[in-house]
Design an enzyme around this catalytic site. Structure first.
Site, mmCIF file in Angstrom:
data_model
loop_
_atom_site.group_PDB
_atom_site.id
_atom_site.type_symbol
_atom_site.label_atom_id
_atom_site.label_comp_id
_atom_site.label_asym_id
_atom_site.label_seq_id
_atom_site.Cartn_x
_atom_site.Cartn_y
_atom_site.Cartn_z
ATOM 1 N N ARG A 65 22.406 41.259 40.606
ATOM 2 C CA ARG A 65 23.391 41.408 41.692
ATOM 3 C C ARG A 65 24.174 40.120 41.929
ATOM 4 O O ARG A 65 25.387 40.142 42.126
ATOM 5 C CB ARG A 65 22.668 41.833 42.974
ATOM 6 C CG ARG A 65 22.137 43.247 42.902
ATOM 7 C CD ARG A 65 21.038 43.468 43.907
ATOM 8 N NE ARG A 65 19.823 42.780 43.492
ATOM 9 C CZ ARG A 65 18.594 43.247 43.646
ATOM 10 N NH1 ARG A 65 18.400 44.397 44.237
ATOM 11 N NH2 ARG A 65 17.542 42.574 43.231
ATOM 12 N N HIS A 72 18.582 23.092 46.822
ATOM 13 C CA HIS A 72 18.176 24.508 46.866
ATOM 14 C C HIS A 72 18.714 25.203 48.132
ATOM 15 O O HIS A 72 17.946 25.700 48.959
ATOM 16 C CB HIS A 72 16.643 24.631 46.794
ATOM 17 C CG HIS A 72 16.190 25.974 46.304
ATOM 18 N ND1 HIS A 72 15.058 26.157 45.534
ATOM 19 C CD2 HIS A 72 16.724 27.212 46.471
ATOM 20 C CE1 HIS A 72 14.905 27.447 45.265
ATOM 21 N NE2 HIS A 72 15.916 28.100 45.821
ATOM 22 N N ILE A 73 20.044 25.219 48.236
ATOM 23 C CA ILE A 73 20.674 25.755 49.455
ATOM 24 C C ILE A 73 21.605 26.937 49.171
ATOM 25 O O ILE A 73 22.436 27.284 50.007
ATOM 26 C CB ILE A 73 21.465 24.652 50.207
ATOM 27 C CG1 ILE A 73 22.507 23.998 49.293
ATOM 28 C CG2 ILE A 73 20.530 23.631 50.814
ATOM 29 C CD1 ILE A 73 23.535 23.129 50.039
ATOM 30 N N ARG A 110 18.895 40.513 29.945
ATOM 31 C CA ARG A 110 17.818 41.186 29.209
ATOM 32 C C ARG A 110 18.304 42.530 28.679
ATOM 33 O O ARG A 110 18.067 42.910 27.557
ATOM 34 C CB ARG A 110 16.626 41.437 30.140
ATOM 35 C CG ARG A 110 15.551 40.381 30.019
ATOM 36 C CD ARG A 110 14.490 40.601 31.046
ATOM 37 N NE ARG A 110 15.101 40.804 32.371
ATOM 38 C CZ ARG A 110 14.427 40.918 33.498
ATOM 39 N NH1 ARG A 110 13.127 40.872 33.477
ATOM 40 N NH2 ARG A 110 15.038 41.076 34.658
ATOM 41 N N GLU A 151 10.799 20.654 41.967
ATOM 42 C CA GLU A 151 11.447 20.311 43.235
ATOM 43 C C GLU A 151 10.429 20.344 44.384
ATOM 44 O O GLU A 151 9.467 21.094 44.310
ATOM 45 C CB GLU A 151 12.625 21.271 43.521
ATOM 46 C CG GLU A 151 12.224 22.706 43.737
ATOM 47 C CD GLU A 151 13.429 23.646 43.866
ATOM 48 O OE1 GLU A 151 14.328 23.612 43.026
ATOM 49 O OE2 GLU A 151 13.416 24.440 44.819
ATOM 50 N N ILE A 168 21.751 27.916 39.472
ATOM 51 C CA ILE A 168 21.368 28.328 40.838
ATOM 52 C C ILE A 168 20.180 29.284 40.746
ATOM 53 O O ILE A 168 19.881 29.999 41.708
ATOM 54 C CB ILE A 168 22.525 28.997 41.620
ATOM 55 C CG1 ILE A 168 23.086 30.207 40.862
ATOM 56 C CG2 ILE A 168 23.614 28.002 41.961
ATOM 57 C CD1 ILE A 168 23.907 31.139 41.755
ATOM 58 N N ALA A 169 19.502 29.287 39.566
ATOM 59 C CA ALA A 169 18.433 30.269 39.359
ATOM 60 C C ALA A 169 17.107 29.748 39.905
ATOM 61 O O ALA A 169 16.723 30.069 41.031
ATOM 62 C CB ALA A 169 18.344 30.604 37.882
ATOM 63 N N ARG A 170 16.431 28.939 39.120
ATOM 64 C CA ARG A 170 15.156 28.355 39.509
ATOM 65 C C ARG A 170 14.943 27.102 38.685
ATOM 66 O O ARG A 170 15.402 27.020 37.531
ATOM 67 C CB ARG A 170 13.995 29.300 39.161
ATOM 68 C CG ARG A 170 13.604 30.281 40.227
ATOM 69 C CD ARG A 170 12.970 29.600 41.441
ATOM 70 N NE ARG A 170 12.611 30.554 42.478
ATOM 71 C CZ ARG A 170 13.439 31.005 43.419
ATOM 72 N NH1 ARG A 170 14.698 30.606 43.468
ATOM 73 N NH2 ARG A 170 13.012 31.864 44.332
HETATM 74 C C1 GLV Z 1 16.097 31.514 46.726
HETATM 75 O O1 GLV Z 1 15.992 30.745 45.851
HETATM 76 C C2 GLV Z 1 15.633 32.874 46.650
HETATM 77 O O2 GLV Z 1 14.968 33.243 45.677
HETATM 78 O O3 GLV Z 1 15.916 33.632 47.594
#
Ligand code: GLV
Length: 326
Positions: free
Chosen positions: A157, A287-288, A179, A269, A238-240
């Site tokens: 999404r 991580h915002i 995937r 982190e 912005i994933a992980r």
């Molecule tokens: C933030 O990183 C989340 O997974 O909601």
């Protein structure tokens, strides 16, 4: 009457605590102490539910010490802090907080892309340090975003939200890797074409990572992948943390093998790889991506709704392992 006992592991909105208190006996953490895994296990010993925020690890070791636990409700869409197999084996439900953060997070992904490509942090530091004494023709010349090729790895999404912004707002050509390939209707709506990861890395001007973290996605981007990217490209994570090999990325940035990176998440982190802190061509944020107050409130309310829905009515909203419900 004995009410179900739950733990809220971190400080959250007082109004959400008040909602939970209408149904449960709540142990909360208004001082926002970072409890150790042992402390959390101890606190969960007599609880049936826990509100987690994404940083608290729930695995077999924790579960072994919490015989009454029935539900862990994460205030995050990502849930790599849960060992879902261990939770399923212990018949503990996990829930996450999808959807309510999609557009806010996609906004941030695009903001980080813009800031990185157009060297906004780097040039602001230069100005604040008093180095700006005159105009020059190539000062902080960055990369165009409009009309360029946007490559998105992870087309859930949030990835789709970024694709729409790129295609519809900035006239970008959008390619993606996922995937599984998306339905033609969704591809059409996002104006996105499916390509292999290798082709994406070779052709994209801007690569945005939005894949969930798992053992399979660990170091989706490492030295080999960075070597495929254009020397003018930007990389946005912005994933992980752990999706990118941060040491390899710092080296590639130092050696200018790619132009720039924008990172909101980091391996280990809140620690950040020291070599990333010394490269100028990287935008770093703590991580915002989902951090607007309305969205964070919606995420907290969804986690609360899952606790109430499951423990009071037997109907969680966004279960991750619904097989434990049967
Ligand atoms: C933030 O990183 C989340 O997974 O909601």
């Amino acid at each position: 009457m004995n009410r179900p006992r739950i733990l809220v592991a971190r400080a959250i909105f007082p109004e959400v605590i008040e909602r939970l208190q209408q149904h449960f006996d709540v142990e909360s953490n208004p001082e926002d102490v970072l409890w150790s895994k042992t402390q959390i296990t101890e606190k969960l010993r007599d609880k049936v539910g826990v509100f987690t925020t994404g940083g608290e690890r729930i695995d077999a070791e924790v579960l072994a010490g919490c015989p009454h636990l029935k539900i862990c409700a994460n205030m995050a869409v990502g849930y790599n802090n849960f060992d879902l197999d261990a939770m399923t084996a212990a018949r503990v439900l996990g829930t996450n907080a999808p959807d309510v953060l999609t557009e806010t997070t996609a906004d941030f992904g695009f903001a980080l892309l813009m800031a990185t490509a157009r060297r906004i942090s780097e040039s602001e530091h230069f100005l604040r340090a008093g180095h700006w004494t005159r105009w020059s023709y190539d000062m902080f010349a960055g990369a165009d975003v409009h009309g360029s090729t946007l490559g998105i790895i992870g087309m859930g999404r949030i990835g789709q939200g970024i694709a729409r912004r790129g295609a519809l707002g900035f006239g970008m050509k959008v390619v993606y890797h996922n995937r599984s390939r998306l339905d033609a209707a969704i591809e059409g709506e996002c104006k996105a074409s499916y390509v292999s990861k290798e082709e994406l890395l070779k052709t994209a001007d801007h690569v945005v990572l939005v894949v969930p973290y798992s053992a399979a996605s660990h170091h989706t981007i490492g030295a080999a992948e960075l070597a495929l990217m254009k020397s003018t490209a930007t990389l946005i994570n912005i994933a992980r943390g752990g999706i990118v090999d941060d040491a390899a990325l710092a080296k590639a940035l130092h050696e200018k093998r790619i132009a720039a990176a924008g990172l909101d998440v980091f391996e280990g982190e809140p620690k950040v790889h020291p070599d990333l802190l010394t490269v100028p061509n990287v935008v770093l944020t703590p991580h915002i991506a989902s951090a607007t107050l309305p969205t964070r409130l919606a995420m907290a309310n969804l986690a609360a709704d899952n606790l109430i829905g499951f423990l009071v009515n037997g109907k969680p909203l966004t279960p991750l392992n619904p097989e434990v419900l049967g």
